[in-house]
Design an enzyme around this catalytic site. Structure first.
Site, PDB file in Angstrom:
ATOM      1  N   HIS A 166      99.913  64.096  64.506  1.00 39.44           N
ATOM      2  CA  HIS A 166      99.505  65.378  65.094  1.00 39.44           C
ATOM      3  C   HIS A 166     100.278  65.649  66.388  1.00 39.44           C
ATOM      4  CE1 HIS A 166      96.502  68.592  65.991  1.00 39.44           C
ATOM      5  NE2 HIS A 166      96.837  68.294  67.240  1.00 39.44           N
ATOM      6  N   GLU A 167     100.272  64.682  67.288  1.00 44.16           N
ATOM      7  CA  GLU A 167     100.950  64.880  68.570  1.00 44.16           C
ATOM      8  C   GLU A 167     102.462  64.912  68.402  1.00 44.16           C
ATOM      9  OE1 GLU A 167      99.276  65.817  70.994  1.00 44.16           O
ATOM     10  OE2 GLU A 167      97.293  65.293  70.212  1.00 44.16           O
ATOM     11  N   HIS A 215     103.522  68.456  67.837  1.00 47.61           N
ATOM     12  CA  HIS A 215     103.632  69.197  69.106  1.00 47.61           C
ATOM     13  C   HIS A 215     104.926  68.825  69.831  1.00 47.61           C
ATOM     14  CE1 HIS A 215      99.700  70.908  68.757  1.00 47.61           C
ATOM     15  NE2 HIS A 215      99.034  69.781  68.964  1.00 47.61           N
TER      16      HIS A 215
END
Length: 418
Positions: A18-19, A22
């Protein structure tokens, strides 16, 4: 211990992916990413590569990418401050020493008169001879505070300087990567397990079912039941499920030889208290790369629809908070999945990854969906929301989310331990 290891691996992977979404798209947009963190709280490990510090923190409850401009700068220099300057070969400032200037004897000490490290990249100040001088600053100059380096963030490297599309993509990339991870896990599952074949063929036989008692074997083709021809696996299972404790006459083709056997399906209660017939056979499977890829995407989409429908039922009151699970419930279910084997654990990890992606896209403050909502409002208004007001909304939203987490965790404790 197996449960703990499983939860660490699964959650670590989900948060990391997920990170990473980003981070990748923020860097592609030219945003300065100061830190990529897994977990919260005190640092256990840190490693700096290029502009970003990669850290693992004590509390494994999530993670974050700290982008320049999202929060106020931690170091602020005002007129009257005394600082030391270190220079690059081209004469521009590359080091700005905030304190402990004695440890940097080569630094030029000045008293700041004017400073702009966002747009003009300049520092103006008085030297030891009271002479006013102006210095150009490198775009990648560092603050040095307590001997720790922090790169300055010119405006063109800050989150707010990027276009609406670039910011939206950088935020949406996190949940998107969770959906992509789920698809990859399910593709891998299909390659290991094989894909169901929709034919009335016995794929495998379990030890405690009626099928093994009458001698059914893997590969047997069920031609008909009670004289009714079958064409698909669904035809086979529908007849069995409708006939608990009822004798059925199976016509079998085994390697070209036809014979009949009588089977009485066991009566088993399903999750909705419905009694179905059960004889203990699995569908046949096949191994196909293209089929596995299609399965990964289609099954991920089905999970997305299922979770969205569940959230809708929560909003309409068909579900209550008692139906939600927090960290304790997820830990418990992960343990159950781990006991059932790696394939079940893979499916569970895919479900959790999809769930994480969807929850983060909800238009709630402090979540990615909330940040996307503010970007949407900016697009409608033609100007950004006041950062202080947005920060307050996110702070209140985060506090409410923590309160919800406490309520859900208490429900889990009552459900599983009390």
């Amino acid at each position: 211990m197996n449960t703990f290891i499983s939860i660490v691996i699964i959650f670590g992977l989900l948060v990391f992916i997920h990170e990473l979404g980003h981070l990748i798209f923020a860097k592609r947009a030219g945003i300065l990413c100061r830190e990529f963190a897994i977990g919260f709280g005190p640092k256990l490990f840190s490693y700096k590569k290029d502009e970003t510090v990669y850290t693992i923190r004590l509390l494994p409850l999530g993670g974050f990418v700290r982008m320049a401009g999202e929060d106020p700068e931690m170091i602020e220099i005002k007129p009257g401050f005394q600082i030391g300057l270190g220079f690059s070969r081209n004469g521009k400032v590359k080091d700005i020493v905030i304190n402990n200037k004695s440890k940097h004897p080569d630094a030029k000490v000045i008293t700041v008169e004017k400073i702009d490290l966002e747009r003009k990249l300049m520092i103006q100040g008085y030297d030891e001879n009271d002479e006013l001088q102006t210095f150009d600053v490198e775009p990648k100059a560092d603050y040095i505070f307590d001997e720790q380096r922090t790169q300055i963030a010119p405006y063109n490297r800050q989150f707010g300087s990027k276009t609406l599309a670039q910011r939206a993509i950088a935020i949406f990339a996190g949940p998107f990567m969770n959906f992509a991870l789920a698809a990859v896990i399910l593709m891998s599952f299909a390659l290991i397990q094989g894909l169901p074949v929709d034919k009335p063929i016995v794929g495998d036989v379990i030890e405690d079912g009626a099928a093994i008692e009458v001698g059914l074997q893997k590969g047997d083709y069920v031609v008909a039941i009670d004289g009714k021809p079958l064409e698909t696996w669904g035809d086979l299972t529908s007849v069995i499920q409708r006939s608990p404790n009822k004798e059925l006459l199976f016509k079998i083709n085994r390697d070209g030889q036809l014979f009949e056997v009588a089977i009485v399906p066991d009566a088993r209660t399903g999750p909705n208290e419905q009694v179905d017939g059960f004889i203990g056979i699995y569908p046949p499977t096949e191994f196909a790369v293209v089929g596995a890829i299609v399965f990964g995407f289609t099954q991920t989409w089905e999970y997305i629809v299922l979770i969205i429908e569940s959230l809708g039922m929560l909003i309409t009151g068909q579900f209550t908070l008692d139906h939600l699970s927090g960290p304790v419930g997820i830990y418990n279910y992960t343990g159950q999945a781990a006991e059932m084997g790696i394939l079940v654990l893979m499916q569970w990890a895919a479900i959790l990854s999809v769930n994480l992606g969807i929850i983060n896209l909800l238009p709630l403050p402090a979540l990615d969906g909330g940040r996307l909502m503010f970007i949407g409002l900016e697009a409608l208004r033609g100007k950004p929301i006041d950062p202080q007001k947005e920060g307050i909304v996110h702070f209140v939203g985060f506090a409410l989310l923590m309160l919800l987490m406490l309520v859900v965790t208490w429900n889990d404790i009552n459900k599983f331990f009390l």
